[in-house]
Structures are given as C-alpha cells and as structure tokens.
Scaffold this motif. Structure first.
Motif, short mmCIF file in Angstrom:
data_model
loop_
_atom_site.label_atom_id
_atom_site.label_comp_id
_atom_site.label_asym_id
_atom_site.label_seq_id
_atom_site.Cartn_x
_atom_site.Cartn_y
_atom_site.Cartn_z
N LYS A 508 50.48 31.49 -8.90
CA LYS A 508 49.99 32.49 -8.27
C LYS A 508 49.06 32.26 -7.16
O LYS A 508 48.84 32.44 -5.73
CB LYS A 508 49.61 33.63 -8.76
CG LYS A 508 50.90 34.56 -9.25
CD LYS A 508 50.22 35.75 -10.01
CE LYS A 508 51.07 36.38 -11.13
NZ LYS A 508 50.54 37.41 -11.81
N ASP A 517 54.68 38.33 -6.72
CA ASP A 517 54.35 37.97 -7.76
C ASP A 517 55.15 36.64 -8.17
O ASP A 517 55.93 36.23 -7.47
CB ASP A 517 54.76 39.29 -8.71
CG ASP A 517 54.23 39.16 -10.14
OD1 ASP A 517 53.21 38.55 -10.23
OD2 ASP A 517 54.60 40.01 -10.94
N ARG A 519 56.73 35.45 -11.98
CA ARG A 519 56.97 35.97 -13.40
C ARG A 519 58.10 35.31 -13.97
O ARG A 519 58.93 34.68 -13.69
CB ARG A 519 57.09 37.56 -13.43
CG ARG A 519 58.48 38.11 -12.83
CD ARG A 519 58.40 39.63 -12.97
NE ARG A 519 59.73 39.92 -12.09
CZ ARG A 519 59.77 41.10 -11.28
NH1 ARG A 519 58.77 41.74 -11.10
NH2 ARG A 519 60.73 41.39 -10.84
N VAL A 559 59.28 38.13 -5.03
CA VAL A 559 58.79 37.77 -6.18
C VAL A 559 59.67 36.42 -6.49
O VAL A 559 60.68 36.36 -6.53
CB VAL A 559 59.43 39.03 -7.52
CG1 VAL A 559 58.89 38.36 -8.79
CG2 VAL A 559 58.54 40.25 -6.98
#
Ligand code: ADP
Ligand code: MG
Length: 623
Positions: A508, A517, A519, A559
């Motif tokens: 990040k 993001d 994840r 993301v």
C-alpha cells in the motif's frame, strides 16, 4: 461553367461512394444477376404504394389512371427492357438525389462486403442498393419520370461511369416512371418472355400490384398473382414464397427462422405476417435502431416508420395490415395512436411467444437464431422491464461450464450457500474464461456467466435478478466465497497471516494512490494477483465507458488482491516481515500491479518504469 442552380440539369457527378459502387456493378461477373429485376420491380411496387398513400387525401393524383401496375416491355429490336410503373414518379430533384448523390445506408456496408469477397456481389439485395443493380444487366440506363401532379417530366441517363445527366423529357409517361435498360450483349435473355416470367415468379410473386408483360404495343398479360401475400390463406403460401417476400423486405437470402402469420379479431382487427430472418439484415446495427415493419391499412401502405415493435425486435420484418384504423391517418398521428399501441403490445407478445416456441421445439434452430439476434434481443432486458422475465426465459448464456445455458438451468444447479448469479464481462469469451478472477469460483465448482456482448454490461446492472438471485460481478467488491467450500483440492497452507499483513502494508505504501486498496483474495488459486473494483461499476464496464471520451468516465484506481497461497506472495510476505519495505519489495509490488493491468488489457501508467524494473530483475537472475 454552370451556375449552381442551372446545375440541376445537364451533367452531374455521382457521389464518390456511389461511383465506386457502380464501378463494381458494371465490371463484376455475376452468378445470380436475375436479382436486378427483383430490385426494379420492388421499387416500382413501392412507387405504386406511395402514390396510393398520397392519393388518400388527394384523389386527383389518380385521375384518369387509377389502376396501379408495373409493366415489363422487352424490345428485341432495340435490345432494351423497360420496367414501367404508374406510381408516384420522381421530380427532377428526386431523380438527382435518389439516383446518384445521396449514398444510401447500405452502400458502405455493401462495398466492404464486396471487397472482402472480391467482387462477388450475389448478395446485393441485402444492402438496399437496389436501383444501381440495373447496371448488372445494362450498359446504359434511362430513367424517365413524371411525378404525380406535376407537369414536367425528366430523363435521368447514365452509363454507370462517373456521371449521369438529367434533362427535360420529351416523351414520358403521363405519371410514374419508365426505366429503360439498354442490355449488355450477354444479357439478351432478359428479352425473352419465358425468362421474365420465370424471374418474376421466382422473386416477385408476392408483389401486390399486377405485373404485366407487354406482348405488343396494345396488349399485355398479367404474370403474377397480384394479391397481397399476407391476405392469402396460410396453406396457399409456399416456403419459397415466404423466403422471397422476406428477401424483398430484409434483403436476406436465407429462409426465415420464424414465420408468424395470423389474423387478430375483436376490438382491433388486423392481419400479421412477420418473420425472424435467417440471417442478419444489413441495417441491423444502424445507430437509429429503427424497426422496419410495414403498416398497411386495408391493403394501403401507410409507413414503415410506425414503431410497431420495440427497437430490440427491429430484426423482425414484415407487415401488419389493419382493417379498422382510419385510412387518412397521418404519419404524425401514429405516434400516440392507441390502436397502434394496442397492436404493438399484442404483436410483441406474440413474437416473443413464437421465439420461445422455437426454443422449446427445435434447439438447433433456436441456437442459430440466438447466435444471430441474441445481442439485439438482450437490449430488451433493460429497455422493456415489463417483458424482462419473458426475455430471461429465452436468453442463452455462455458460462464457465457450458456453451449455452438458460438462467433457469443456472439457478437449479447452484452450489450450497451460493446466493448470487455470478458473471464476468469481457470482449472475448476465450479471454474472459482465462481471467484470474475466475480461479476461486472454479475451485468451488461455481458456474460463472461469461458475458461478452457490449449490451451485457448494461442490463446486468439494472436487472434485479432472476428467481430471487441477484446478479453479481466477480470483478467488483469483495468475493463472498468463504461460506462455499473448495472442492477436490489439496488445501495449500496460507502464508503466515501476520507476514501477509506486513506485506499488504508495504505494498500500500509503495503503490500509493495507484491502488484503492490491497487485500487478501479468496477468488484466486493459481495467479498471484488480480484487480477488482470497489467503485460503483465493475471493472469491465468502467473500462468500456472510459474508452469513449463523451461519457466522462475514467478508469478508477483498482483494488489489488493478492493470493496468500501463491508461493511468490508467501516468499514476499516472509521477506517483508523480516526486513520491512525494502526496494525489492517495492519493485515487486509495482511489477505485480503492472502485470495485473496487462492481464486486464489495460495500458500501463508508466511502461518505461515497468521495463526498467523487469530488466533489473532479470539482471539479478543472471548476476
Ligand atoms: P431503396 O429502394 O432501398 O430505397 P433503391 O436503390 O432501390 O433503394 O432506390 C433508391 C430510391 O430511388 C428509392 O428509395 C426511391 O425513392 C427512388 N426510386 C427508385 N425507383 C423508383 C420508381 N420506379 N419510382 C419512384 N421512385 C423510385
Ligand atoms: Mg429498392
């Protein structure tokens, strides 16, 4: 030099596109040149229809000659064939516009196809470039015409090469058009009665006006049935006649996939003869998306612009003939006419029911229909809420498990705990099927719809679901797969959770605002990373819209999901845990992000940096 206005007579240039088209007609060799006669007869019949319509409010237009007809006159001595009609005719301006300066919608499409097939223009009728086909058989064409209600008559003349002339005509029909074909030497068969009769019977028997064959100066005999085909009884129409009528309506050469022929009684009385063509009409993807069903009132042609069916059924061609609408209905009045609305509703339902019937009775024939018109029918999924469920019943989808399935079959085979209908959109089914985002669904044996028509991205967003199951994009939001067990796969140990946490934090930090993001993913099994969107649109739709400047949509930061069971991620995580965010971890983060963009077919923000990192990494491999 001619003044602009005087240029209305004398010599004119064909529009460049038309000139090219004509060149093709003049110089190609045809295996099926009879069709020029069909085109000219079809135009003559249209001209009669137009006059009959105009004469509704102006009966003087018919004065002295109320029996509309088409006449074929072969002249062996002059080596000419004349196709005459006493229809609407053309003014000087109309001659110039219709026959030379305005390229019609089909011209471009036709030229492309002709080029691709190296001058094989057998399918000429498909492209609505009918008149010019006269030059298949003629080395010179004269069009002599007097518009209904006008004094002066004009003659248009051309040899099909670059120019045409328009002058006042000395000898002209009292009303209508006479097309004189000066036949090429090898086209003399069109001087023979038997040949003309044979061609008319084969291609033009459905024409509702009498087609006369001139025997001598004063006598002629009728060579077609001259009854509107839709008024005949079902059993009197042969498969070939349907095919030829459809060819005239849609320019297609295939037999219809669906024929719908019936009479409605009751409050609205009308006859319907509609077809789903066996192939795509050339004008299917016109931006106007106009339907082209013809409205008649008591056998009088009114318009083909009445929107008798919704736009997503614009491939359906044919005729609706009303018994009880007023004849003097102006085209404008049709817009809000309650009878038209009632007919549209009833006929739309019949058409959909008929398509459904084919789906239930002949899977192979229906598969062809869906292949041909499915992308158009699917427009109805967001345009016609009322019939969405009807459309869902006939819609077929390609999935990760099947070439073609129905939603009904899809939902009857859900995995335990599966609560959504999953889909992936893309431009290409093969490519979509290889998307990393699919891995987690595959490993759980979950079927995913592969939606590859542009229209798909739109309807899936508005459709509420099917049988209570919502549609869910697999490239948007978090994957809700945790409740569904992975099948037949040795459980690979995940990387140490706290190490993965450190890696995510380091990535990040490295990638900043280039990602929304980072994840842990549950949708990956084999790939290290993939992109998904957390924004309002799924990634494919956003990409599609961002390519069109006018939409104002830009591709948002994705993301980045990482796969904790992938060996590379595990090693990276261990490295991050041991030594924090080193330059190597930063480089790896960037390479992984860039690689994920490449997999999505997206451009890299900084290709130079990507190349430098890759080169440096390879350098270390050999170092
Ligand atoms: P389309 O019939 O698809 O419009 P065509 O190339 O066959 O295209 O004809 C071009 C146009 O020329 C027609 O739309 C019509 O306006 C005009 N036209 C052709 N033939 C006639 C005719 N016999 N009488 C009146 N107008 C005609
Ligand atoms: Mg035509």
């Amino acid at each position: 030099m001619q003044a602009k206005d005087a240029a209305q007579t004398g010599t004119h240039q064909f529009q460049a596109e038309v000139a090219k088209l004509l060149h093709l007609m003049v110089h190609s060799v045809y295996s099926d040149r009879d069709i020029f006669l069909r085109e000219l007869v079809s135009n003559a019949a249209d001209a009669c229809d137009k006059l009959r319509y105009e004469a509704i409010g102006k009966s003087e237009l018919l004065r002295g000659d109320a029996e509309l007809r088409i006449t074929l006159t072969p002249d062996k001595a002059a080596k000419s064939l004349t196709v005459g009609d006493n229809g609407i005719g053309m003014s000087r301006e109309e001659l110039i516009e219709n026959l030379g300066t305005i390229a019609r919608s089909g011209t471009q499409a036709f030229m492309e196809k002709a080029k691709a097939s190296e001058g094989d223009v057998r399918l000429i009728g498909q492209f609505g470039v009918g008149f010019y086909s006269a030059f298949i058989a003629a080395h010179k064409v004269d069009v002599i015409s007097r518009r209904a209600g006008e004094d002066k008559a004009w003659v248009w003349s051309s040899e099909g090469e670059g120019t045409f002339t328009v002058d006042e005509a000395a000898d002209a029909p009292a009303r209508g058009t006479r097309i004189v074909l000066h036949l090429k030497d090898d086209a003399s068969e069109f001087l023979e009665d038997w040949k003309l009769e044979q061609v008319v019977r084969a291609y033009s028997d459905h024409v509702a006006h009498p087609i006369m064959l001139a025997i001598d100066k004063d006598t002629s005999r009728q060579i077609n049935q001259a009854s509107a085909i839709w008024t005949r009884s079902k059993s009197d129409i042969s498969a070939d006649q349907h095919k030829e009528f459809l060819a005239d309506l849609a320019g297609t050469a295939e037999a219809p996939a669906v024929t719908l022929h019936y009479g409605a009684e009751g409050r609205n009385e009308y006859r319907v003869l509609l077809y789903v063509p066996g192939e795509r009409p050339f004008d299917l993807y016109d931006p106007e998306r106009r339907g082209r069903q013809k409205l008649y009132v008591k056998r009088v042609f009114i318009t083909d612009d009445a929107e008798l069916l919704p736009a997503y059924l614009r491939f359906v061609r044919g005729v609706i003939d009303s018994e009880d609408m007023p004849l003097n209905l102006s085209r404008e009045m049709l817009q809000n006419n309650p009878q038209v609305a009632a007919i549209r509703k009833a006929v739309t339902n019949r058409v959909l029911a008929e398509i459904k019937k084919l789906a239930d009775s002949d899977a192979a024939a229906f598969a062809r229909l869906w292949e041909t018109f499915g992308p158009v029918l699917k427009e109805g999924l967001y345009e016609d809420m009322e019939r969405r469920d009807q459309l869902f019943e006939i819609a077929r989808f390609r999935t990760t498990k099947s070439e073609s399935t129905t939603l009904k079959d899809y939902v009857s085979a859900l995995q335990a705990n599966q609560t959504a209908i999953y889909y992936l959109t893309g431009d290409d089914a093969g490519k979509a099927a290889r998307s990393p985002q699919l891995e987690g669904y595959r490993s759980r044996d979950i079927e995913v719809l592969l939606l590859t028509d542009p229209v798909d991205s739109f309807w899936v967003r508005t459709a509420l679901g099917f049988e209570g199951k919502p549609f869910k994009s697999i490239t948007q939001g978090a994957a809700d797969l945790d409740l569904i067990p992975v099948k037949n796969e040795a459980k690979v140990p995940e990387a140490d959770a706290s190490a993965v946490g450190t890696l995510i934090a380091a990535m990040k930090q490295a990638l900043g605002d280039k990602v929304k993001d980072v994840r842990k993913s549950s949708r990956l099994t084999d790939s290290a990373v993939c992109l998904v969107n957390d924004s309002e649109m799924d990634r494919t739709l956003e990409r599609l819209l961002s390519k069109q400047k006018t939409t104002g949509v830009t591709l948002s930061a994705p993301v980045l999901e990482i796969n904790p069971v992938h060996p590379l991620i595990a090693k990276l995580a261990a490295k991050a845990k041991a030594s924090g965010s080193t330059p190597e971890v930063t480089d790896a983060a960037w390479l992984l992000l860039d690689q994920a963009h490449i997999l999505e077919g997206e451009p890299l923000a900084d290709p130079t940096a990507f190349a430098a990192r890759l080169a440096s990494l390879m350098g270390k491999m050999f170092g």
